[in-house]
Write a protein that holds these residues in place. Structure first.
Motif, PDB file in Angstrom:
ATOM      1  N   UNK A  73      61.323   2.980  15.717  1.00 15.95           N
ATOM      2  CA  UNK A  73      60.784   2.528  14.432  1.00 15.95           C
ATOM      3  C   UNK A  73      59.245   2.546  14.456  1.00 15.95           C
ATOM      4  N   UNK A  74      58.679   2.799  13.299  1.00 18.00           N
ATOM      5  CA  UNK A  74      57.222   2.874  13.183  1.00 18.00           C
ATOM      6  C   UNK A  74      56.646   1.455  13.157  1.00 18.00           C
ATOM      7  N   UNK A  75      55.631   1.242  13.978  1.00 18.49           N
ATOM      8  CA  UNK A  75      54.944  -0.064  14.019  1.00 18.49           C
ATOM      9  C   UNK A  75      53.825  -0.036  12.986  1.00 18.49           C
ATOM     10  N   UNK A  76      54.171  -0.418  11.753  1.00 14.17           N
ATOM     11  CA  UNK A  76      53.197  -0.335  10.654  1.00 14.17           C
ATOM     12  C   UNK A  76      52.024  -1.298  10.871  1.00 14.17           C
ATOM     13  N   UNK A  77      52.271  -2.442  11.509  1.00 18.90           N
ATOM     14  CA  UNK A  77      51.200  -3.419  11.734  1.00 18.90           C
ATOM     15  C   UNK A  77      50.124  -2.857  12.658  1.00 18.90           C
ATOM     16  N   UNK A 124      45.997  -2.423  11.433  1.00 13.89           N
ATOM     17  CA  UNK A 124      44.832  -2.956  12.133  1.00 13.89           C
ATOM     18  C   UNK A 124      43.760  -1.890  12.304  1.00 13.89           C
ATOM     19  N   UNK A 125      44.183  -0.670  12.600  1.00 14.62           N
ATOM     20  CA  UNK A 125      43.212   0.382  12.887  1.00 14.62           C
ATOM     21  C   UNK A 125      42.741   1.154  11.674  1.00 14.62           C
ATOM     22  N   UNK A 126      43.597   1.354  10.691  1.00 16.18           N
ATOM     23  CA  UNK A 126      43.265   2.229   9.564  1.00 16.18           C
ATOM     24  C   UNK A 126      42.944   1.437   8.303  1.00 16.18           C
ATOM     25  N   UNK A 127      43.676   0.423   8.058  1.00 12.74           N
ATOM     26  CA  UNK A 127      43.503  -0.328   6.817  1.00 12.74           C
ATOM     27  C   UNK A 127      44.826  -0.405   6.097  1.00 12.74           C
ATOM     28  N   UNK A 128      45.037  -1.518   5.404  1.00 10.18           N
ATOM     29  CA  UNK A 128      46.359  -1.764   4.838  1.00 10.18           C
ATOM     30  C   UNK A 128      46.676  -0.901   3.633  1.00 10.18           C
ATOM     31  N   UNK A 129      45.688  -0.522   2.810  1.00 12.50           N
ATOM     32  CA  UNK A 129      45.990   0.287   1.613  1.00 12.50           C
ATOM     33  C   UNK A 129      46.577   1.637   1.992  1.00 12.50           C
ATOM     34  N   UNK A 130      45.929   2.319   2.921  1.00  9.38           N
ATOM     35  CA  UNK A 130      46.385   3.646   3.327  1.00  9.38           C
ATOM     36  C   UNK A 130      47.738   3.563   4.036  1.00  9.38           C
ATOM     37  N   UNK A 131      47.904   2.574   4.909  1.00  8.63           N
ATOM     38  CA  UNK A 131      49.167   2.409   5.635  1.00  8.63           C
ATOM     39  C   UNK A 131      50.291   2.073   4.664  1.00  8.63           C
ATOM     40  N   UNK A 132      50.032   1.211   3.686  1.00  9.66           N
ATOM     41  CA  UNK A 132      51.054   0.868   2.695  1.00  9.66           C
ATOM     42  C   UNK A 132      51.466   2.092   1.880  1.00  9.66           C
ATOM     43  N   UNK A 133      50.473   2.939   1.567  1.00  9.57           N
ATOM     44  CA  UNK A 133      50.770   4.157   0.822  1.00  9.57           C
ATOM     45  C   UNK A 133      51.692   5.068   1.652  1.00  9.57           C
ATOM     46  N   UNK A 134      51.382   5.239   2.947  1.00 14.29           N
ATOM     47  CA  UNK A 134      52.212   6.073   3.825  1.00 14.29           C
ATOM     48  C   UNK A 134      53.594   5.453   4.023  1.00 14.29           C
TER      49      UNK A 134
END
Length: 168
Positions: A61-65, A69-79
């Motif tokens: 499973x992908x560790x979204x958290x 931390x490294x990229x930013x929540x907006x971009x990670x949430x979009x992905x």
């Protein structure tokens, strides 16, 4: 991993166990055929190994958290949203029903050919036994004894002698 890929991996694993490689190797006669057979077996084992390792395991499973931390929540949430919206269609087998009757017909034909082959093999073994017996007795056999087993040859030779035909 999808259920279809797992089923494929399981089937190939079972197929690898049920193939009688040693039995088939005994049927191979020429050196070139042995090389090709070894190549086929090696390729089968490689494909089977890949199916077992690559497709039989569930992806981690992908560790979204970690990425937040490294990229930013907006971009990670979009992905994450895009990743979760991807739907992998289920495989619908339309080929097997089309070729199953043909395959079954070939199996019937194969069984018939096998039976014919066994009968022919049996006939040839009897003929070989007769020839070997004849070979053993040939040095002491008289022409009359030979002609008893082969009356058509006696008739042929008698006709040739009667007609004064000596083969030239």
């Amino acid at each position: 991993m999808s259920g279809v890929a797992k089923k494929i991996a399981d089937v190939t694993f079972k197929a690898g166990k049920t193939i009688d490689w040693e039995g088939m190797a005994k049927l191979v006669v020429s050196d070139e055929a042995r090389k090709e057979f070894a190549n086929l077996r090696r390729t089968f084992d490689e494909v089977n190994s890949q199916l077992q390792t690559k497709f039989s395991q569930e992806p981690e499973p992908i560790d979204w958290e970690f990425y937040r931390k490294g990229i930013g929540s907006k971009l990670v949430d979009m992905y994450k949203e895009a990743y979760e919206s991807v739907e992998i269609p289920k495989y619908v087998d339309t080929v097997t029903p089309e070729y199953k009757p043909k395959f079954d017909a070939l199996l019937v034909e194969l069984k018939e050919a096998e039976q014919q082959s066994l009968k022919e093999s049996e006939r040839l073994e009897k003929e070989i036994a007769e020839v070997q017996e004849l070979k053993k007795k040939l040095s002491t056999m008289t022409a009359d004894e030979y002609f008893e087993k082969h009356p058509e040859l006696r008739k042929k030779f008698d006709d040739e002698i009667r007609n004064d035909y000596w083969g030239y």
